[in-house]
Design an enzyme around this catalytic site. Structure first.
Site, PDB file in Angstrom:
ATOM      1  N   CYS A   1       0.829  -1.210   0.000  1.00  0.00           N
ATOM      2  CA  CYS A   1       0.000   0.000   0.000  1.00  0.00           C
ATOM      3  C   CYS A   1       0.862   1.258   0.000  1.00  0.00           C
ATOM      4  O   CYS A   1       0.457   2.301  -0.519  1.00  0.00           O
ATOM      5  CB  CYS A   1      -0.960   0.004   1.193  1.00  0.00           C
ATOM      6  SG  CYS A   1      -0.161  -0.059   2.802  1.00  0.00           S
TER       7      CYS A   1
ATOM      8  N   HIS B   1      -1.939   1.507   7.367  1.00  0.00           N
ATOM      9  CA  HIS B   1      -2.299   1.389   5.962  1.00  0.00           C
ATOM     10  C   HIS B   1      -2.170   2.761   5.299  1.00  0.00           C
ATOM     11  O   HIS B   1      -2.443   3.792   5.907  1.00  0.00           O
ATOM     12  CB  HIS B   1      -3.736   0.887   5.844  1.00  0.00           C
ATOM     13  CG  HIS B   1      -4.215   0.733   4.437  1.00  0.00           C
ATOM     14  ND1 HIS B   1      -3.596  -0.084   3.518  1.00  0.00           N
ATOM     15  CD2 HIS B   1      -5.264   1.310   3.780  1.00  0.00           C
ATOM     16  CE1 HIS B   1      -4.239  -0.020   2.368  1.00  0.00           C
ATOM     17  NE2 HIS B   1      -5.249   0.829   2.502  1.00  0.00           N
TER      18      HIS B   1
END
Length: 466
Positions: free
Chosen positions: A50, A315
């Protein structure tokens, strides 16, 4: 795959690897989008990637970079043997903007041309480990610079300054020391590709930038021992040191230092406060007085976010403004239309701004014209750029799908005329110092290194179920 990405086997189709470095032609850059189209595909998360996906999302919608690579100029003149980061980025933007599948709803592409070459981008990167997005961004820009380096050679600082990366992201900082005794001033300069600002007690990005240029005292109460060696006074004196921006880039990247070392906890911690950031940012107050800049207007076009409570987990995802002026969330495979209010309330980690207007007082400054393609004559201030209270009154209600873009075409657009004056630059004032060497600030959790998907075929696509 389209011929544009096939290696040429004919002899003498590429310049000799020993060719001398050729400065990049700035006239090849278009700093505003020359076309409008819907948002492109999402990016498959291939085992903790990510950090990579979010950075590439922001770079994909950096107008001068993508539009230049779409001309295929770099690939046709590439000097690099083996992996070339700019050639990989060319393939990436082509897949995002030019292929039929890029317009397929819910489509997501594999970024294996980057994930399978992480070690070639930087030996510090490991596939399967959650890396720091800002560090990857700096490593990738450094790899871009290496892409126009002749074989078995290294660019000098002056050559880096005249390369593609610095024409888009490069600026210059001025460090000025003022003697408290005789008022003599000494200036030194350093190049930068992004501004990393401390958060401390800042409530807004303007607060953080004010702290960035805050004056420091050298010598204090005991200048005879730890003071500044003034060449004018020929002795150690009390002095004042200030860092300001001498030259600002076309695309300004602001990195918010959310990760710092806690000596009490003996570990890295995350600063979680929300920092306000505007859609329209004036950088003139943070520039060197000698430049006499009255206005330096930037518009937000991407926000990279870190979600999570600690440094070693979490994230990354990004919000981007597409070529049509609409905001989208790109969260790995997920791509959806969002309103500006959602964009502005995020816990931002990196902010991407594009320059829209530069006005300088030319009384004491020798002005020069910027490239015509760079000089935008009008700045469109759409309803998405209005303050939240005005936005609530004037913004049409939108659905969160691509059909809302068609409605946006019928909206009124306000224009503000630009002044043609620009700030002069001093090309001989650079300090010779290596650029693009980031320092690690965040280590991620380890996870199994599974390569099957990451090193698959370069044309791999995945279309998710509705």
């Amino acid at each position: 795959m389209t011929k544009i990405f096939k290696k040429q086997n004919q002899k003498n189709t590429k310049p000799s690897p020993t060719s001398r470095f050729t400065p990049f032609d700035r006239s090849k850059l278009q700093f505003s989008w020359s076309f409008k189209r819907k948002i492109g595909p999402g990016f498959i998360n291939m085992f903790n990637t990510c950090f990579l996906n979010s950075v590439l999302a922001c770079l994909t919608y950096t107008a001068p970079l993508s539009q230049y690579l779409l001309t295929n100029d770099h690939k046709e003149n590439c000097l690099k043997e083996g992996f070339c980061a700019l050639c990989a980025m060319t393939e990436h933007v082509y897949k995002c903007f030019k292929t039929f599948k890029s317009l397929t709803p819910l489509a997501a592409i594999s970024l294996n041309y980057f994930t399978s070459n992480l070690k070639r981008i930087s030996s510090r990167l490991t596939l399967g480990r959650q890396e720091d997005a800002h560090e990857f961004f700096m490593f990738l820009l450094d790899a871009f610079q290496s892409s126009y380096t002749p074989a078995k050679s290294k660019l000098t600082p002056e050559q880096e300054e005249n390369g593609l990366v610095h024409h888009i992201f490069g600026g210059k900082l001025q460090s000025q020391v003022t003697c408290d005794n005789c008022n003599a001033k000494s200036n030194s300069y350093d190049r930068y590709l992004d501004l990393s600002v401390q958060l401390n007690d800042a409530e807004s990005i303007e607060d953080a930038l004010k702290s960035y240029i805050q004056t420091d005292v050298i010598g204090g109460d005991n200048p005879s021992e730890n003071g500044y060696n003034c060449e004018q006074c020929k002795q150690k004196v009390k002095a004042y040191k200030q860092m300001t921006i001498s030259e600002i880039p076309n695309n300004l990247i602001i990195h918010l230092k959310r990760f710092e070392y806690d000596f009490h906890a003996d570990s890295m911690v995350k600063l979680k406060q929300r920092i306000r950031y505007p859609t329209i940012l004036n950088m003139a107050p943070y520039m060197s007085e000698e430049k006499h800049v009255e206005k330096a207007i930037y518009r937000l076009y991407a926000v990279l976010v870190h979600q999570g409570s600690t440094c070693d987990s979490g994230h990354y995802y990004a919000y981007v403004r597409n070529s049509g002026g609409s905001w989208y969330l790109i969260n790995d495979e997920e791509v959806c239309h969002v309103g500006v209010k959602e964009v502005m309330k995020q816990q931002a980690y990196m902010l991407f701004y594009e320059q829209k207007e530069m006005v300088a007082n030319n009384k004491d400054v020798t002005n020069r014209k910027m490239n015509k393609k760079h000089q935008e004559q009008k700045l469109a201030l759409t309803e998405l750029d209005l303050p939240d209270e005005l936005h609530a009154k004037k913004c049409l209600k939108r659905s969160r799908d691509d059909s809302s873009e068609d409605e946006a075409k019928t909206k009124k657009v306000k224009f503000v005329e630009f002044d043609d004056t620009v700030v002069a630059t001093d090309p001989d004032a650079w300090v010779v110092r290596a650029a693009g060497v980031p320092h690690r600030s965040l280590y991620g959790n380890q996870s199994p290194r599974t390569y099957s998907n990451a090193v698959g075929h370069v044309s791999q696509w995945t279309v998710r179920d509705c």
